[in-house]
Design a protein around this motif. Structure first.
Motif, PDB file in Angstrom:
ATOM      1  N   LYS A 180     101.248  47.486  42.522  1.00  0.00           N
ATOM      2  CA  LYS A 180     102.381  47.886  41.690  1.00  0.00           C
ATOM      3  C   LYS A 180     102.025  47.700  40.216  1.00  0.00           C
ATOM      4  O   LYS A 180     101.628  46.624  39.784  1.00  0.00           O
ATOM      5  N   ILE A 181     102.198  48.758  39.413  1.00  0.00           N
ATOM      6  CA  ILE A 181     101.736  48.730  38.028  1.00  0.00           C
ATOM      7  C   ILE A 181     102.690  49.487  37.119  1.00  0.00           C
ATOM      8  O   ILE A 181     103.276  50.501  37.518  1.00  0.00           O
ATOM      9  N   MET A 182     102.853  48.980  35.887  1.00  0.00           N
ATOM     10  CA  MET A 182     103.502  49.728  34.820  1.00  0.00           C
ATOM     11  C   MET A 182     102.601  49.652  33.600  1.00  0.00           C
ATOM     12  O   MET A 182     102.207  48.569  33.166  1.00  0.00           O
ATOM     13  N   LEU A 183     102.262  50.793  33.046  1.00  0.00           N
ATOM     14  CA  LEU A 183     101.385  50.904  31.886  1.00  0.00           C
ATOM     15  C   LEU A 183     102.116  51.660  30.793  1.00  0.00           C
ATOM     16  O   LEU A 183     102.715  52.702  31.043  1.00  0.00           O
ATOM     17  N   MET A 184     102.062  51.137  29.570  1.00  0.00           N
ATOM     18  CA  MET A 184     102.761  51.779  28.450  1.00  0.00           C
ATOM     19  C   MET A 184     101.893  51.687  27.202  1.00  0.00           C
ATOM     20  O   MET A 184     100.952  50.903  27.142  1.00  0.00           O
ATOM     21  N   GLY A 185     102.226  52.519  26.215  1.00  0.00           N
ATOM     22  CA  GLY A 185     101.501  52.438  24.963  1.00  0.00           C
ATOM     23  C   GLY A 185     101.432  53.761  24.235  1.00  0.00           C
ATOM     24  O   GLY A 185     101.992  54.777  24.666  1.00  0.00           O
ATOM     25  N   ASP A 186     100.733  53.726  23.108  1.00  0.00           N
ATOM     26  CA  ASP A 186     100.497  54.912  22.281  1.00  0.00           C
ATOM     27  C   ASP A 186      99.103  55.423  22.612  1.00  0.00           C
ATOM     28  O   ASP A 186      98.106  54.828  22.221  1.00  0.00           O
ATOM     29  N   PHE A 187      99.051  56.542  23.333  1.00  0.00           N
ATOM     30  CA  PHE A 187      97.770  57.056  23.809  1.00  0.00           C
ATOM     31  C   PHE A 187      97.208  58.174  22.925  1.00  0.00           C
ATOM     32  O   PHE A 187      96.056  58.556  23.083  1.00  0.00           O
ATOM     33  N   ASN A 188      98.039  58.724  22.029  1.00  0.00           N
ATOM     34  CA  ASN A 188      97.573  59.681  21.020  1.00  0.00           C
ATOM     35  C   ASN A 188      96.853  60.898  21.590  1.00  0.00           C
ATOM     36  O   ASN A 188      95.885  61.386  21.007  1.00  0.00           O
ATOM     37  N   PHE A 189      97.350  61.403  22.703  1.00  0.00           N
ATOM     38  CA  PHE A 189      96.821  62.668  23.221  1.00  0.00           C
ATOM     39  C   PHE A 189      97.798  63.772  22.827  1.00  0.00           C
ATOM     40  O   PHE A 189      98.614  64.229  23.628  1.00  0.00           O
ATOM     41  N   SER A 190      97.700  64.223  21.582  1.00  0.00           N
ATOM     42  CA  SER A 190      98.634  65.241  21.080  1.00  0.00           C
ATOM     43  C   SER A 190      98.402  66.603  21.717  1.00  0.00           C
ATOM     44  O   SER A 190      99.267  67.488  21.633  1.00  0.00           O
ATOM     45  N   ASP A 191      97.243  66.791  22.366  1.00  0.00           N
ATOM     46  CA  ASP A 191      96.949  68.080  22.998  1.00  0.00           C
ATOM     47  C   ASP A 191      97.551  68.208  24.386  1.00  0.00           C
ATOM     48  O   ASP A 191      97.431  69.259  25.018  1.00  0.00           O
ATOM     49  N   ILE A 192      98.209  67.164  24.876  1.00  0.00           N
ATOM     50  CA  ILE A 192      98.869  67.222  26.178  1.00  0.00           C
ATOM     51  C   ILE A 192     100.359  67.451  25.972  1.00  0.00           C
ATOM     52  O   ILE A 192     101.021  66.698  25.259  1.00  0.00           O
ATOM     53  N   ASN A 193     100.889  68.498  26.598  1.00  0.00           N
ATOM     54  CA  ASN A 193     102.318  68.810  26.499  1.00  0.00           C
ATOM     55  C   ASN A 193     103.012  68.316  27.763  1.00  0.00           C
ATOM     56  O   ASN A 193     103.070  69.013  28.776  1.00  0.00           O
ATOM     57  N   TRP A 194     103.550  67.094  27.690  1.00  0.00           N
ATOM     58  CA  TRP A 194     104.200  66.504  28.856  1.00  0.00           C
ATOM     59  C   TRP A 194     105.510  67.204  29.212  1.00  0.00           C
ATOM     60  O   TRP A 194     106.052  67.002  30.297  1.00  0.00           O
ATOM     61  N   GLY A 195     106.011  68.017  28.294  1.00  0.00           N
ATOM     62  CA  GLY A 195     107.228  68.770  28.567  1.00  0.00           C
ATOM     63  C   GLY A 195     107.000  70.003  29.418  1.00  0.00           C
ATOM     64  O   GLY A 195     107.962  70.660  29.830  1.00  0.00           O
ATOM     65  N   ARG A 196     105.736  70.342  29.682  1.00  0.00           N
ATOM     66  CA  ARG A 196     105.388  71.491  30.531  1.00  0.00           C
ATOM     67  C   ARG A 196     104.597  71.001  31.745  1.00  0.00           C
ATOM     68  O   ARG A 196     103.361  70.968  31.723  1.00  0.00           O
ATOM     69  N   VAL A 227     108.001  59.795  30.189  1.00  0.00           N
ATOM     70  CA  VAL A 227     108.533  60.221  28.891  1.00  0.00           C
ATOM     71  C   VAL A 227     108.389  61.734  28.761  1.00  0.00           C
ATOM     72  O   VAL A 227     107.285  62.275  28.896  1.00  0.00           O
ATOM     73  N   ASP A 228     109.499  62.423  28.481  1.00  0.00           N
ATOM     74  CA  ASP A 228     109.441  63.880  28.348  1.00  0.00           C
ATOM     75  C   ASP A 228     110.078  64.359  27.050  1.00  0.00           C
ATOM     76  O   ASP A 228     110.373  65.546  26.896  1.00  0.00           O
ATOM     77  N   GLU A 229     110.298  63.436  26.096  1.00  0.00           N
ATOM     78  CA  GLU A 229     110.797  63.799  24.771  1.00  0.00           C
ATOM     79  C   GLU A 229     109.784  63.374  23.714  1.00  0.00           C
ATOM     80  O   GLU A 229     109.031  62.412  23.918  1.00  0.00           O
ATOM     81  N   ALA A 230     109.787  64.082  22.580  1.00  0.00           N
ATOM     82  CA  ALA A 230     108.858  63.758  21.497  1.00  0.00           C
ATOM     83  C   ALA A 230     109.097  62.338  20.990  1.00  0.00           C
ATOM     84  O   ALA A 230     110.236  61.896  20.844  1.00  0.00           O
ATOM     85  N   THR A 231     108.003  61.628  20.727  1.00  0.00           N
ATOM     86  CA  THR A 231     108.099  60.260  20.211  1.00  0.00           C
ATOM     87  C   THR A 231     107.528  60.127  18.796  1.00  0.00           C
ATOM     88  O   THR A 231     107.706  59.099  18.152  1.00  0.00           O
ATOM     89  N   ARG A 232     106.847  61.153  18.326  1.00  0.00           N
ATOM     90  CA  ARG A 232     106.351  61.196  16.944  1.00  0.00           C
ATOM     91  C   ARG A 232     106.279  62.652  16.526  1.00  0.00           C
ATOM     92  O   ARG A 232     105.454  63.407  17.034  1.00  0.00           O
ATOM     93  N   GLY A 233     107.155  63.049  15.615  1.00  0.00           N
ATOM     94  CA  GLY A 233     107.200  64.458  15.236  1.00  0.00           C
ATOM     95  C   GLY A 233     107.570  65.300  16.442  1.00  0.00           C
ATOM     96  O   GLY A 233     108.569  65.063  17.107  1.00  0.00           O
ATOM     97  N   LYS A 234     106.722  66.289  16.752  1.00  0.00           N
ATOM     98  CA  LYS A 234     106.962  67.153  17.907  1.00  0.00           C
ATOM     99  C   LYS A 234     106.123  66.760  19.118  1.00  0.00           C
ATOM    100  O   LYS A 234     106.138  67.446  20.142  1.00  0.00           O
ATOM    101  N   ASN A 235     105.396  65.648  19.003  1.00  0.00           N
ATOM    102  CA  ASN A 235     104.452  65.263  20.046  1.00  0.00           C
ATOM    103  C   ASN A 235     104.955  64.092  20.885  1.00  0.00           C
ATOM    104  O   ASN A 235     105.664  63.212  20.387  1.00  0.00           O
ATOM    105  N   ILE A 236     104.559  64.089  22.148  1.00  0.00           N
ATOM    106  CA  ILE A 236     104.836  62.967  23.045  1.00  0.00           C
ATOM    107  C   ILE A 236     103.552  62.143  23.116  1.00  0.00           C
ATOM    108  O   ILE A 236     102.653  62.414  23.904  1.00  0.00           O
TER     109      ILE A 236
END
Length: 210
Positions: free
Chosen positions: A91-107, A130-139
């Motif tokens: 059982k795991i939960m991982l969180m953080g700022d991964f800075n993959f702006s080229d990935i569109n988690w909304g699609r 997470v499916d909403e932008a967290t910095r500008g337009k990026n997730i």
């Protein structure tokens, strides 16, 4: 200045390198929780992360927080190896700022193995919430779990202080213990002679006509 009453701080500051400003990770753990820092989940090639086991009730959840510098692609393989190793724990939960702006988690239809990070996530059966932008337009800020129902009420809120990132809030369902009352018959203690006698007193011809 950083302390909060009732909480223990776990922190991993950035070692000065190619990016001096910012960086590092920090995790606050309530003092009433049983926590073991996982020093075995470390890598010289990916240092901005913290891992710890949190025990609540009878369940242990591995918690991880990571920061990936967007300009340090050379650390990607080390990050992927850490995620794969941690995912094997259960059982795991991982969180953080991964800075993959080229990935569109909304699609969701675009989230395939053509991206190395997505392949790592898919190979380890992790779920991103997470499916909403967290910095500008990026997730960029992500929350992963090994089980879909581990978290609830996730929302993206206001900016955090002077940061251009927004706060993510959620509840983690860490322990699921349900008591279910069930009736079970102990047939080994049944009086079969009595049941045969009772059955012999019945008029089975009448019952077959009903």
């Amino acid at each position: 200045l950083l302390s909060i009453d009732g909480y223990t701080i776990l922190r991993k500051d950035r070692i000065l390198g190619e990016k001096v400003r910012g960086g590092g990770v920090m995790l606050y753990i309530r003092n009433t929780l049983n926590v073991i820092v996982r020093d075995d989940l470390v890598s010289d090639n990916f240092q901005e992360c913290i891992w710890c086991d949190v025990k609540i009730g009878k369940e242990v959840t591995l918690i991880g927080v990571c920061y990936r510098c967007p300009s340090s692609n050379k650390t990607n393989e080390a990050l992927f190896e850490l995620i794969s190793k941690a995912s094997g724990e259960g059982k795991i939960m991982l969180m953080g700022d991964f800075n993959f702006s080229d990935i569109n988690w909304g699609r969701p239809e675009s989230l395939d193995d053509s991206h190395a990070f997505l392949k790592c996530i898919n190979d380890n059966f992790l779920i991103q919430h997470v499916d909403e932008a967290t910095r500008g337009k990026n997730i960029l800020d992500l929350v992963f779990t090994s089980e879909e129902n581990m978290i609830e009420n996730l929302s993206v809120g206001e900016h955090f202080g002077t940061s251009d990132h927004q706060i993510i809030r959620w509840n983690m369902l860490a322990c699921k213990e349900h008591l279910v009352e069930m009736k079970r018959y102990d047939y080994a203690k049944s009086d079969y002679d009595l049941m045969r006698n009772e059955a012999g007193l019945l008029n089975w011809d009448e019952r077959s006509e009903e």
